[in-house]
Design an enzyme around this catalytic site. Sequence first.
Site, mmCIF file in Angstrom:
data_model
loop_
_atom_site.group_PDB
_atom_site.id
_atom_site.type_symbol
_atom_site.label_atom_id
_atom_site.label_comp_id
_atom_site.label_asym_id
_atom_site.label_seq_id
_atom_site.Cartn_x
_atom_site.Cartn_y
_atom_site.Cartn_z
ATOM 1 N N CYS A 220 -5.801 -0.079 5.612
ATOM 2 C CA CYS A 220 -6.104 -1.502 5.796
ATOM 3 C C CYS A 220 -5.498 -1.970 7.120
ATOM 4 O O CYS A 220 -4.721 -1.250 7.756
ATOM 5 C CB CYS A 220 -5.571 -2.328 4.623
ATOM 6 S SG CYS A 220 -3.767 -2.512 4.573
ATOM 7 N N CYS B 142 0.832 -1.193 0.000
ATOM 8 C CA CYS B 142 0.000 0.000 0.000
ATOM 9 C C CYS B 142 0.873 1.252 0.000
ATOM 10 O O CYS B 142 2.054 1.202 0.334
ATOM 11 C CB CYS B 142 -0.901 0.015 1.229
ATOM 12 S SG CYS B 142 -2.043 -1.385 1.316
ATOM 13 N N GLU C 240 0.790 3.628 2.092
ATOM 14 C CA GLU C 240 1.251 3.915 3.444
ATOM 15 C C GLU C 240 2.593 3.235 3.714
ATOM 16 O O GLU C 240 3.485 3.830 4.323
ATOM 17 C CB GLU C 240 0.229 3.452 4.499
ATOM 18 C CG GLU C 240 -1.084 4.175 4.460
ATOM 19 C CD GLU C 240 -2.137 3.478 3.602
ATOM 20 O OE1 GLU C 240 -3.320 3.611 3.915
ATOM 21 O OE2 GLU C 240 -1.764 2.802 2.604
#
Length: 82
Positions: free
Chosen positions: A40, A5, A7
């Site tokens: 997530c 991801c 992030e």
Amino acid sequence: PVGTCAEAGAIAAMVAAGGSRIKTIAVVGGKNDLTSCTPCGSCRQRISEFADDDTRVVVIDDDGDWHNYTLDDLLPHSFHLD
């Protein structure tokens, strides 16, 4: 399986630049338009490893309004090393 991801990439870049704590992280999602998207589960864990009580996760909602969350809001009852 968990993918990579944004992030995770942002945290890796922070560490590579010498950073060690996340003060604020903004999370957005959507294919053509921005839509409500919180991190997530895997990213919540990654963020928590570099967060403290003052860390804020900033998320946009479907109306374009921004909301601030603490990590405890997003990852309640998590394990922390003190």
